[in-house]
Design a protein around this motif. Structure first.
Motif, mmCIF file in Angstrom:
data_model
loop_
_atom_site.group_PDB
_atom_site.id
_atom_site.type_symbol
_atom_site.label_atom_id
_atom_site.label_comp_id
_atom_site.label_asym_id
_atom_site.label_seq_id
_atom_site.Cartn_x
_atom_site.Cartn_y
_atom_site.Cartn_z
ATOM 1 N N VAL A 20 0.860 -1.131 0.123
ATOM 2 C CA VAL A 20 -0.002 -0.053 -0.121
ATOM 3 C C VAL A 20 0.808 1.242 -0.025
ATOM 4 O O VAL A 20 0.653 2.092 -0.709
ATOM 5 C CB VAL A 20 -0.810 -0.059 1.264
ATOM 6 C CG1 VAL A 20 -1.492 1.318 1.603
ATOM 7 C CG2 VAL A 20 -1.910 -1.166 0.913
ATOM 8 N N LYS A 21 2.125 1.357 0.818
ATOM 9 C CA LYS A 21 2.798 2.370 0.837
ATOM 10 C C LYS A 21 3.464 2.668 -0.427
ATOM 11 O O LYS A 21 3.733 3.762 -1.083
ATOM 12 C CB LYS A 21 3.788 2.385 1.823
ATOM 13 C CG LYS A 21 4.855 3.436 1.992
ATOM 14 C CD LYS A 21 5.981 3.221 2.977
ATOM 15 C CE LYS A 21 6.832 4.595 2.991
ATOM 16 N NZ LYS A 21 7.912 4.432 4.062
ATOM 17 N N GLU A 22 3.850 1.583 -1.198
ATOM 18 C CA GLU A 22 4.364 1.805 -2.405
ATOM 19 C C GLU A 22 3.573 2.372 -3.523
ATOM 20 O O GLU A 22 3.716 3.292 -4.373
ATOM 21 C CB GLU A 22 5.238 0.331 -3.029
ATOM 22 C CG GLU A 22 6.445 0.071 -2.208
ATOM 23 C CD GLU A 22 6.684 -1.443 -2.468
ATOM 24 O OE1 GLU A 22 8.013 -1.747 -2.354
ATOM 25 O OE2 GLU A 22 6.006 -2.318 -2.877
ATOM 26 N N TYR A 23 2.419 1.892 -3.224
ATOM 27 C CA TYR A 23 1.062 2.317 -4.403
ATOM 28 C C TYR A 23 0.904 3.904 -4.114
ATOM 29 O O TYR A 23 0.833 4.739 -4.992
ATOM 30 C CB TYR A 23 -0.107 1.600 -4.004
ATOM 31 C CG TYR A 23 -1.294 2.205 -4.868
ATOM 32 C CD1 TYR A 23 -1.414 1.740 -6.156
ATOM 33 C CD2 TYR A 23 -2.088 2.997 -4.245
ATOM 34 C CE1 TYR A 23 -2.613 2.481 -6.855
ATOM 35 C CE2 TYR A 23 -3.320 3.487 -4.723
ATOM 36 C CZ TYR A 23 -3.342 3.293 -6.065
ATOM 37 O OH TYR A 23 -4.417 4.063 -6.851
ATOM 38 N N LEU A 24 0.846 4.051 -2.801
ATOM 39 C CA LEU A 24 0.618 5.478 -2.430
ATOM 40 C C LEU A 24 1.748 6.588 -2.958
ATOM 41 O O LEU A 24 1.446 7.635 -3.270
ATOM 42 C CB LEU A 24 0.339 5.651 -0.871
ATOM 43 C CG LEU A 24 -0.850 5.270 -0.271
ATOM 44 C CD1 LEU A 24 -0.728 5.134 1.297
ATOM 45 C CD2 LEU A 24 -1.971 6.084 -0.837
ATOM 46 N N GLU A 25 2.996 5.957 -2.848
ATOM 47 C CA GLU A 25 4.099 6.805 -3.150
ATOM 48 C C GLU A 25 3.809 7.237 -4.817
ATOM 49 O O GLU A 25 4.036 8.039 -5.345
ATOM 50 C CB GLU A 25 5.566 6.085 -2.922
ATOM 51 C CG GLU A 25 5.623 6.234 -1.237
ATOM 52 C CD GLU A 25 7.009 5.296 -0.976
ATOM 53 O OE1 GLU A 25 7.379 4.467 -1.691
ATOM 54 O OE2 GLU A 25 7.372 5.629 0.295
ATOM 55 N N ASP A 26 3.570 6.148 -5.436
ATOM 56 C CA ASP A 26 3.253 6.438 -7.017
ATOM 57 C C ASP A 26 2.107 7.080 -7.259
ATOM 58 O O ASP A 26 2.072 7.901 -8.176
ATOM 59 C CB ASP A 26 3.046 4.796 -7.607
ATOM 60 C CG ASP A 26 4.551 3.926 -7.584
ATOM 61 O OD1 ASP A 26 5.416 4.505 -7.466
ATOM 62 O OD2 ASP A 26 4.331 2.805 -7.821
ATOM 63 N N TRP A 27 1.074 6.907 -6.578
ATOM 64 C CA TRP A 27 -0.308 7.776 -6.583
ATOM 65 C C TRP A 27 0.221 9.147 -6.473
ATOM 66 O O TRP A 27 -0.220 10.046 -7.268
ATOM 67 C CB TRP A 27 -1.179 7.116 -5.830
ATOM 68 C CG TRP A 27 -2.507 7.995 -5.844
ATOM 69 C CD1 TRP A 27 -3.367 7.754 -6.849
ATOM 70 C CD2 TRP A 27 -2.940 8.959 -4.992
ATOM 71 N NE1 TRP A 27 -4.414 8.712 -6.373
ATOM 72 C CE2 TRP A 27 -4.310 9.397 -5.359
ATOM 73 C CE3 TRP A 27 -2.368 9.536 -3.835
ATOM 74 C CZ2 TRP A 27 -4.983 10.255 -4.794
ATOM 75 C CZ3 TRP A 27 -3.035 10.469 -3.076
ATOM 76 C CH2 TRP A 27 -4.501 10.868 -3.414
ATOM 77 N N LEU A 28 0.825 9.354 -5.276
ATOM 78 C CA LEU A 28 1.412 10.995 -4.929
ATOM 79 C C LEU A 28 2.057 11.435 -6.162
ATOM 80 O O LEU A 28 1.974 12.703 -6.640
ATOM 81 C CB LEU A 28 2.139 10.878 -3.886
ATOM 82 C CG LEU A 28 1.288 10.541 -2.410
ATOM 83 C CD1 LEU A 28 2.215 10.501 -1.137
ATOM 84 C CD2 LEU A 28 0.229 11.904 -2.354
ATOM 85 N N LYS A 29 3.077 10.715 -6.779
ATOM 86 C CA LYS A 29 3.893 11.208 -7.931
ATOM 87 C C LYS A 29 2.785 11.590 -9.061
ATOM 88 O O LYS A 29 3.045 12.832 -9.621
ATOM 89 C CB LYS A 29 4.764 10.227 -8.477
ATOM 90 C CG LYS A 29 6.031 10.063 -7.568
ATOM 91 C CD LYS A 29 6.826 8.632 -8.003
ATOM 92 C CE LYS A 29 7.831 8.259 -7.102
ATOM 93 N NZ LYS A 29 8.548 7.213 -7.465
ATOM 94 N N HIS A 30 2.002 10.824 -9.492
ATOM 95 C CA HIS A 30 0.962 11.328 -10.653
ATOM 96 C C HIS A 30 -0.056 12.397 -10.074
ATOM 97 O O HIS A 30 -0.340 13.296 -10.961
ATOM 98 C CB HIS A 30 0.112 10.096 -10.789
ATOM 99 C CG HIS A 30 0.759 8.938 -11.319
ATOM 100 N ND1 HIS A 30 1.306 9.150 -12.810
ATOM 101 C CD2 HIS A 30 1.271 7.932 -10.958
ATOM 102 C CE1 HIS A 30 1.892 8.014 -13.122
ATOM 103 N NE2 HIS A 30 1.845 7.205 -12.075
ATOM 104 N N LYS A 31 -0.203 12.480 -8.707
ATOM 105 C CA LYS A 31 -1.313 13.574 -8.287
ATOM 106 C C LYS A 31 -0.444 14.839 -8.213
ATOM 107 O O LYS A 31 -1.014 15.938 -8.265
ATOM 108 C CB LYS A 31 -1.806 13.194 -6.869
ATOM 109 C CG LYS A 31 -2.987 12.174 -7.019
ATOM 110 C CD LYS A 31 -4.146 12.893 -7.688
ATOM 111 C CE LYS A 31 -5.027 12.015 -7.990
ATOM 112 N NZ LYS A 31 -6.114 12.600 -8.726
ATOM 113 N N GLU A 32 0.796 14.737 -8.095
ATOM 114 C CA GLU A 32 1.690 16.006 -8.203
ATOM 115 C C GLU A 32 1.147 16.725 -9.370
ATOM 116 O O GLU A 32 1.305 18.341 -9.169
ATOM 117 C CB GLU A 32 3.029 15.751 -7.826
ATOM 118 C CG GLU A 32 3.741 16.765 -7.499
ATOM 119 C CD GLU A 32 5.304 16.715 -7.183
ATOM 120 O OE1 GLU A 32 5.785 17.474 -6.479
ATOM 121 O OE2 GLU A 32 5.767 15.593 -7.216
#
Length: 85
Positions: A20-32
């Motif tokens: 989940v943490k790895e997914y959230l980190e990837d998601w945050l990159k896209h959301k930026e």
């Protein structure tokens, strides 16, 4: 093979091995790229400071409603119910 076919048929098949943490980190990159800086800062805070400590180590393919319910209960205890929801 039959188990995989059932998973594909029900939409539950995933080969994603991330946590989940790895997914959230990837998601945050896209959301930026899609959000204003302050919004991204808030997303980052909640994703990495509030959600990840609770369920960040869970593999995405193992995440289930019970994990989410428990996470929400912990969040309600740490922050206001309004904020947790």
């Amino acid at each position: 093979l039959e188990a995989i076919k059932r998973q594909v048929a029900t939409g539950t098949h995933s080969e994603d091995k991330r946590t989940v943490k790895e997914y959230l980190e990837d998601w945050l990159k896209h959301k930026e790229l899609e959000t204003k800086p302050r919004t991204h800062e808030i997303y980052t805070y909640f994703a990495l400071e509030k959600i990840s400590p609770i369920v960040g180590g869970v593999k995405l393919i193992k995440l289930n409603p019970s994990h989410v319910r428990n996470m929400m209960q912990e969040l309600v205890e740490k922050v206001s119910p309004y904020t947790a929801n």
